[in-house]
Design a protein around this motif. Structure first.
Motif, short mmCIF file in Angstrom:
data_model
loop_
_atom_site.label_atom_id
_atom_site.label_comp_id
_atom_site.label_asym_id
_atom_site.label_seq_id
_atom_site.Cartn_x
_atom_site.Cartn_y
_atom_site.Cartn_z
N ALA A 132 0.82 -1.21 0.00
CA ALA A 132 0.00 0.00 0.00
C ALA A 132 0.86 1.25 0.00
O ALA A 132 0.55 2.25 0.65
CB ALA A 132 -0.94 0.01 1.21
N ASP A 154 -1.27 -5.35 2.77
CA ASP A 154 -0.06 -4.62 3.15
C ASP A 154 0.40 -5.06 4.53
O ASP A 154 -0.42 -5.29 5.43
CB ASP A 154 -0.34 -3.12 3.15
CG ASP A 154 0.93 -2.30 3.36
OD1 ASP A 154 1.73 -2.22 2.41
OD2 ASP A 154 1.11 -1.75 4.46
N PRO A 159 -2.01 2.34 5.62
CA PRO A 159 -1.51 2.45 4.25
C PRO A 159 -0.62 3.66 4.05
O PRO A 159 -0.65 4.61 4.83
CB PRO A 159 -2.80 2.57 3.43
CG PRO A 159 -3.78 3.20 4.36
CD PRO A 159 -3.44 2.64 5.72
N ILE A 191 -8.55 -2.09 1.52
CA ILE A 191 -7.17 -2.10 1.99
C ILE A 191 -7.11 -2.89 3.29
O ILE A 191 -7.75 -2.54 4.28
CB ILE A 191 -6.65 -0.67 2.21
CG1 ILE A 191 -6.79 0.15 0.92
CG2 ILE A 191 -5.20 -0.70 2.67
CD1 ILE A 191 -6.39 1.60 1.08
N GLY A 193 -4.65 -4.11 6.19
CA GLY A 193 -3.35 -3.91 6.81
C GLY A 193 -2.96 -5.05 7.72
O GLY A 193 -3.73 -5.97 7.96
#
Length: 542
Positions: A132, A154, A159, A191, A193
């Motif tokens: 990311a 990621d 990010p 996204i 994480g």
């Protein structure tokens, strides 16, 4: 404004004989490529959005800009703006402050809540992006705009990659970073994480992903063996900057030495000053001319009290003393030891000797090949040797900057989109570049560049407040008006007034002109006066 299509010169001449019988020349309108566009690693149409700023159409300018780059507010702060080094205006007085104008548009978008246009149709294809950082986020943006479903995995908790963990807040405020990243998520990009990819093939299979873009950053610091006693505190640059970005205050003492002279090294030294170090110095084995850092980074560091020791290499660290050997440069520019040593007072040594990518999870993928430095080999389409797996950013051999990474993401997205559609995407030939010597600058006068205000050096090191301020709307409009519009008609009416035969016909605002060849004698008056070389004279073959 919407401009009509102008036939590129090579296309217009294709099939014509320039050496055949000719009775006269004829003028044609054409669009050349501005050097700022050529130099932009993110592939921005710089001249186009500058024209909108000049007209006071700020939102239109921002929308034109983000067709290529979703992070203008970030880039206006951290890009090293090679577009400005290539700007033809440098030869006249000074370059257009393109990075300041980009920041102005990005900040205006954040202030006014301008949002990306969402795709009207969805392809049903799923793409996995690993990383990311700037390249992964750029690819996700462009893929989502094309209607693909994108998921980013990621290893970091938030990010941004090195934009968040490697660039200090005095250069990139976190609210600016967050604001521009939130727009990516608003497109529907998911996204995830704290998710380190270990088995890529299993990840792809379980998620039902049709393609993968690998955009892992270079977060592993290169190490060097330096004899050190237990009292010698040695840190690596990436971990140090990550800790500071996370809100921690590493114990570094009063005197800090940084080994290396790249942009990261400059950031580390400047950060150390903000953490309370009375002395921050850089040790580098070569000269200033050979340093990897951009000159402006070194200048900013020195203004803030950072001392740079050129032609020195570290041989031992026994806090509070650092031993360095003086180097000499031979005729080939290679540094050699001299046997002369110096001792520098140091409490903490921070190594900033470069970073490597953590690409081990790709080693088992059939067809994926690696360069000697561990980066991934890719084709012109940015695809690895394994079908459907693409790579870019720090993961591939290239200059490691935010702008290069964003450009990789854009290019990869285009090729991924083509691959998913079973379409062969071929790069179109580009027009020739409009160089300074081809312009007729009767129209333009000398104007002073608008500069951004900066905090005084003694104010900067107190905290992590942003050092550089932005432009006002008035300053931005003025600065954009300095653009020479190299190679592209901006309707100055010069050709209209110069033609003795009234052969130039104005088509209306935003529509440019056309030639009445029944009246045109081919005298070339229009060509000679066109300030931006948007007219070319070609032989008329019968």
């Amino acid at each position: 404004m919407t401009l009509p299509d102008i036939t590129p010169l090579p296309d217009l001449l294709r099939g014509r004989s320039l050496t055949g019988p000719s009775r006269s020349r004829r003028p044609i309108y054409l669009d050349l490529l501005p050097p700022c566009n050529v130099a932009c690693p993110a592939g921005e149409n710089v001249q186009s959005w500058l024209a909108h700023v000049d007209a006071g159409q700020f939102e239109q300018a921002w929308r034109q800009l983000v067709l290529d780059n979703p992070f203008p507010s970030i880039h206006g702060r951290v890009c090293y703006h090679p577009c400005e080094s290539s700007c033809n205006r440098v030869e006249l007085d000074s370059a257009i402050s393109i990075h300041a104008l980009e920041r102005f548009l990005g900040d205006s978008a954040l202030d006014h809540g301008w949002e990306f246009e969402r795709p009207s149709e969805h392809t049903g294809k799923r793409v996995l992006v690993i990383g990311a950082g700037p390249s992964g986020l750029s690819a996700a943006y462009h893929l989502a705009r094309r209607g693909h479903e994108v998921e980013i995995h990621d290893a970091g908790s938030e990010p941004g990659g090195m934009m968040r963990y490697g660039i200090p807040a005095y250069r990139l405020p976190r609210e600016v970073l967050t604001g521009e990243l939130e727009r990516i998520a608003s497109l529907g990009v998911r996204i995830i994480g704290d998710h380190r990819v270990v088995d890529l093939e299993e990840e792809r299979r379980e998620g039902g992903f049709d393609a993968v873009f690998v955009a892992i950053g270079a977060h592993l610091s290169k190490r060097v063996d330096i004899p050190a006693r237990d009292a010698g505190r040695i840190l690596d640059a990436v971990s140090f900057l990550e800790d500071v970005a996370a809100g921690e205050s590493p114990v570094i003492g009063r005197r800090v030495a940084v080994y290396g002279a790249g942009n990261t090294a400059m950031d580390v030294a400047r950060t150390a000053r903000r953490l309370g170090a009375d002395e921050a110095m850089i040790v580098y084995r070569q000269t200033r001319a050979q340093m990897p850092a951009h000159e402006e980074e070194a200048t900013d560091a020195e203004q803030e009290g950072v001392r740079i020791n050129w032609l020195r290499t570290i041989t031992a660290f026994d806090a509070p003393e650092l031993t360095v050997e003086v180097m000499e440069i031979d005729e080939q520019g290679v540094p050699h030891p001299t046997g002369r040593f110096e001792h520098l007072a140091t409490d903490t040594l921070i190594l900033a000797l470069g970073q490597e990518t953590e690409s081990g999870f790709l080693r088992s993928i059939p067809g994926v090949e690696f360069s000697a430095d561990g980066t991934v080999k890719v084709s012109d389409s940015m695809m690895t040797g394994h079908p459907g797996i693409f790579a870019g950013g720090d993961a591939v051999p290239a200059e490691r900057t935010v702008t290069v990474g964003v450009g990789h993401g854009k290019k990869a997205a285009r090729h991924i989109d083509a691959w998913l559609a079973h379409r062969h995407d071929v790069d179109q030939p580009k027009p020739q570049t409009a160089t300074f010597d081809t312009l007729h600058l009767w129209y333009f006068g000398a104007t002073q560049r608008r500069t951004q205000a900066e905090l005084a050096p003694d104010e900067r090191v107190v905290d992590f407040a942003e050092v550089v301020a932005g432009l006002s709307a008035e300053e931005a409009t003025y600065e954009a008006a300095r653009c020479l519009s190299c190679g592209n008609c901006f309707e100055c009416d010069g050709c209209l007034g110069a033609c003795p035969e009234d052969a130039v016909i104005k088509l209306g605002v935003g529509q440019r002109y056309r030639f009445d060849y029944d009246r045109c004698t081919g005298c070339g008056s229009c060509f000679e006066q066109c300030p931006v070389h948007a007219i070319e004279m070609i032989p008329e073959v019968r």
